[in-house]
Structures are given as structure tokens and as C-alpha cells.
Scaffold this active site. Structure first.
Site, PDB file in Angstrom:
ATOM      1  N   ASP A 377      79.832   0.731  14.848  1.00 49.24           N
ATOM      2  CA  ASP A 377      79.221  -0.367  14.102  1.00 49.24           C
ATOM      3  C   ASP A 377      77.769  -0.509  14.564  1.00 49.24           C
ATOM      4  O   ASP A 377      77.498  -0.943  15.691  1.00 49.24           O
ATOM      5  CB  ASP A 377      80.004  -1.660  14.372  1.00 49.24           C
ATOM      6  CG  ASP A 377      79.535  -2.826  13.513  1.00 49.24           C
ATOM      7  OD1 ASP A 377      78.397  -2.784  13.014  1.00 49.24           O
ATOM      8  OD2 ASP A 377      80.306  -3.798  13.365  1.00 49.24           O
ATOM      9  N   HIS A 378      76.842  -0.155  13.647  1.00 49.84           N
ATOM     10  CA  HIS A 378      75.430  -0.146  14.049  1.00 49.84           C
ATOM     11  C   HIS A 378      74.860  -1.551  14.215  1.00 49.84           C
ATOM     12  O   HIS A 378      73.744  -1.714  14.728  1.00 49.84           O
ATOM     13  CB  HIS A 378      74.604   0.613  13.007  1.00 49.84           C
ATOM     14  CG  HIS A 378      73.440   1.357  13.596  1.00 49.84           C
ATOM     15  ND1 HIS A 378      72.949   1.101  14.853  1.00 49.84           N
ATOM     16  CD2 HIS A 378      72.663   2.347  13.095  1.00 49.84           C
ATOM     17  CE1 HIS A 378      71.925   1.899  15.103  1.00 49.84           C
ATOM     18  NE2 HIS A 378      71.731   2.663  14.044  1.00 49.84           N
ATOM     19  N   ARG A 379      75.598  -2.587  13.813  1.00 55.73           N
ATOM     20  CA  ARG A 379      75.158  -3.954  14.087  1.00 55.73           C
ATOM     21  C   ARG A 379      75.279  -4.275  15.563  1.00 55.73           C
ATOM     22  O   ARG A 379      74.508  -5.080  16.104  1.00 55.73           O
ATOM     23  CB  ARG A 379      76.004  -4.949  13.288  1.00 55.73           C
ATOM     24  CG  ARG A 379      75.914  -4.830  11.781  1.00 55.73           C
ATOM     25  CD  ARG A 379      76.915  -5.764  11.102  1.00 55.73           C
ATOM     26  NE  ARG A 379      78.291  -5.458  11.483  1.00 55.73           N
ATOM     27  CZ  ARG A 379      79.352  -6.188  11.130  1.00 55.73           C
ATOM     28  NH1 ARG A 379      79.184  -7.287  10.421  1.00 55.73           N
ATOM     29  NH2 ARG A 379      80.575  -5.836  11.512  1.00 55.73           N
TER      30      ARG A 379
END
Length: 408
Positions: A377-379
Site C-alpha cells: 500500500d503506497h499510502r
């Protein structure tokens, strides 16, 4: 007359598919006797009769999908059956008396509360909370105790029977095509995958690692594992290495609470193992993996995989994972872009092992190599963090002495 409505067997299910009726209309059943089997997106559940009596009406056929709260069948309680049977012997003075008596038979609940009615999930939850179910007034069908009834307690209300909705008419089938209803576990997998890719910005990092050293360790431990009736695969070694890395890179063992806009860092390590079954992909969960030995992990993995293929996993065994492994190596493949098991932050796919020519110290040598793909999850996780995470896993597996030294 009692209406039995589809209960929520746990984890907020919304619907279930009726896979098998164990009774038919007119059958006499006893309280807690299995009546039907329902398949949800989580488990295959066996639902039991809320009381002793006669099944008077079945409202849905096998294969139909119904929402939670929908009436599945009607049952006439034992006392009502006796009253109905004795009716011809009664001398009724006036038509009004007959009408009043008939109305009371139709609307009166089962006399005597007796054993509390509840699903196996609610019974287990009550035991964990040290709650006596006999003291709880249920708000579910026929006074069934639901999860929400446990804390706080509340009175239930009688509800009217719902008629089953007509099935939607499907598109006409074209020549050379076959249409298969998207339902059951396959439908839930589709919904879960869509939710994951729509909410989570996926990025996949890929790498390779040498498996020679850990294979040597595994081969040396295998005979000892067999004396314990344990099938020792490579997966327990990966779990141990992953848990160590998760403790150092905490955002990979986390999730985002979209409702509160908070990052939830989890200090427990429940590892999901994606398992292929005839019904679709199921993810059994190894709870508290950091507290278990290599042999304990191996035994638990084997047991969970067997139950997954049998369709006998419990709700607790398929929920609560914090990180997931997808081991597709036995099937084959070089790389993949696995979809994250929402709401987790990452998933690691393991691919096939094979001997390859690689360069070490400027010389070509043959090594047993494996590729791995980490979707994250790049968040929550930056690319550099993902690379460092997989580098740490590589370091531990390529140096098993270091792996065992780091275990707690």
C-alpha cells in the site's frame, strides 16, 4: 408459528447461499437439529432448528442466495403441533371463540423458553465473555440470541414473514457461450478484490533470493520433523523471517482506518496463508506466528490447509490476518502482482524454485533460486521501505544461522 431468519454467523456477513437442505416440509425436528447448510464468504455454516416442531414451509431452494434477516423456513413449535392435533376434539361454543383461538395459535411464541437459541459462533463468544446465554433475551428469530444481544441485553420483537424476492432474469445465452452464476465464495472474492484495488494504491516490488542454505537446513530437520508427524515445508521458515522483518518495518504490519483517518500499527503477527480450494481462494490465518516454533508452524499450516480443502474452517481461522503470503511456487510462475488482502498493507507472493546460473565473485555458479513479489500500500509504505523489507527477508533466509539467532 415461528419464522427462522438467516442469522449473521459473525464478522458482519450480508448474505449466504443455501447449499443443502437437510430436511423437507412436514418433517418433525428436534431443537438444535441441523436443518440446512449455508455458504458465506467466510465459512460453510450448518444452521440448526431453534425449537422442536414440524417444518411447515421451506421458502428458498438450494442454490439460492438470501440476505441476512430473510425468512428461510417456517416451523410450528411442539406445543402448537399438540394444540392443533387436539383441536378436532374440542367443543367450541361459538364461531367467535374458534376465530380467537385460531388467531392465538398463529401468533403465540413457543411456550417456555427452555435452552437459549444461538448460533455456534454466538455460543462461543458467550463462553469467552463468561455470559450465561440462558440469562440473555434474544432479539433474533424465535428469540435467538445474536451477537449484539450479549452486550447490552435487550428485548426482542416479533416480525412478519418476508416473501422471497423473484430471481432476476438473466441475459439470454448466446450460441457457444455458457453462463455460470457469480455467487457464493467466488462472488465474495470478486467483491473483496474490487474493494482492495479501488481503495489501495498498489505497487509491486520484485526480487530473487538464494534458497540453497535454507534448503540444507530444511533437509537436515526433515527426519526429526517426521518423528513428530510433521510435514516440514519451506513456508515456516518464510513466516519466521517475515515476522522478524515485520517487527522492524512496522508499517508493513499495519492498516489504514478509512473512517477515522488513522494508521493502525499492529503489535501482533497473524499471518494469512492464501490457499487454493475447489471453491476458490481461502486465506486461513496462523495466529501469533511470532510465538510458535518452526515445527508448530508447520503442523498448524498443514492442519489449516486440510480444513480449507474440506470446507471446515471456523470463522476464527479465516479472520484477523495482518500480513498475507501467497505461495504459488508449487504451481509455477516467475513473477506476479498479487492483490493485497484488504485492509492489510502488503502481501508477499513466493514463486517457483529452480536451479539457475548466477554470477558470484565474478564467476558463474548454479544456485537454487526463487523469485518473490511484494505488493504494498503506497499510502503507508514507500518504495525504499519495501526494498529494505525484502532485503531483510533475503538476509535471514540466505543465512539461516542468522534467522535462528534472531528468533525469540
Amino acid at each position: 408459528m415461528i419464522e427462522f431468519r438467516l442469522p449473521d454467523v459473525g464478522e458482519g456477513m450480508h448474505e449466504g447461499e443455501i447449499t443443502k437442505w437437510l430436511i423437507k416440509e412436514g418433517d418433525f425436528v428436534k431443537q438444535d437439529q441441523p436443518v440446512l447448510e449455508v455458504q458465506t464468504d467466510k465459512v460453510n455454516a450448518e444452521l440448526t432448528s431453534p425449537t422442536t416442531g414440524v417444518i411447515t414451509k421451506i421458502l428458498f431452494a438450494e442454490g439460492e442466495t438470501v440476505e441476512v434477516g430473510t425468512t428461510l423456513y417456517l416451523i410450528q413449535g411442539e406445543n402448537e403441533v399438540a394444540a392443533t392435533a387436539a383441536e378436532p376434539e374440542k367443543v367450541v361454543a361459538a364461531p367467535q371463540a374458534r376465530a380467537v383461538e385460531a388467531a392465538s395459535i398463529q401468533t403465540a411464541p413457543t411456550a417456555g423458553r427452555g435452552r437459549a437459541l444461538a448460533t455456534p459462533y454466538v455460543r462461543q463468544l458467550a463462553r469467552e465473555l463468561s455470559i450465561n446465554l440462558e440469562d440473555v433475551i434474544g432479539t433474533g428469530p424465535a428469540g435467538r440470541v445474536t451477537e449484539s444481544d450479549l452486550k447490552p441485553y435487550s428485548d426482542g420483537e416479533q416480525v412478519q414473514v418476508e416473501q422471497p424476492a423473484k430471481a432476476a432474469v438473466s441475459e439470454p445465452q448466446k450460441e457457444g457461450e455458457e453462463r455460470i452464476p457469480l455467487k457464493g465464495i467466488r462472488k465474495k472474492i470478486a467483491e473483496h478484490m474490487m474493494k482492495s484495488v479501488s481503495l489501495i494504491p498498489h505497487v509491486t516490488h520484485m526480487d530473487e533470493l538464494e534458497m540453497d542454505a535454507v534448503k540444507e537446513w530444511r533437509d537436515r530437520l526433515k527426519p526429526y520433523a517426521e518423528t513428530k508427524n510433521v510435514k516440514l515445508t519451506f513456508l515456516p521458515f518464510f513466516i519466521k523471517a517475515i515476522v522478524i522483518a515485520l517487527k522492524e518495518f512496522k508499517t508493513l504490519n499495519a492498516s489504514i482506518d478509512e473512517k477515522t483517518n488513522e494508521i493502525v500499527l499492529k503489535h501482533y503477527y497473524h499471518i494469512g496463508i492464501a490457499t487454493d480450494t475447489k471453491e476458490g481462494l481461502i486465506v486461513p490465518v496462523v495466529k501469533h506466528a511470532d510465538q510458535k516454533s518452526i515445527f508448530e508452524l508447520a503442523a498448524e499450516i498443514s492442519g489449516l490447509a486440510a480444513r480449507a480443502k474440506e470446507g471446515s474452517l471456523t470463522l476464527d481461522q479465516i479472520t484477523g490476518s495482518t500480513f498475507t503470503i501467497s505461495n504459488v511456487g508449487p504451481i509455477g510462475g516467475l513473477y506476479a502482482t498479487p492483490i493485497i488482502n484488504h485492509p492489510e498493507a502488503a502481501i508477499l507472493a513466493l514463486h517457483k524454485m529452480e536451479p539457475r546460473m548466477v554470477v558470484r565473485d565474478w564467476e558463474g555458479v548454479i544456485r537454487l533460486m526463487m523469485n518473490m513479489s511484494l505488493s504494498f500500500d503506497h499510502r503507508l509504505i514507500d518504495g525504499v521501505t519495501a526494498v529494505r523489507f525484502t532485503n531483510r527477508i533475503k538476509e535471514l533466509l540466505e543465512n539461516p544461522n542468522l534467522l535462528f539467532a534472531e528468533m525469540k
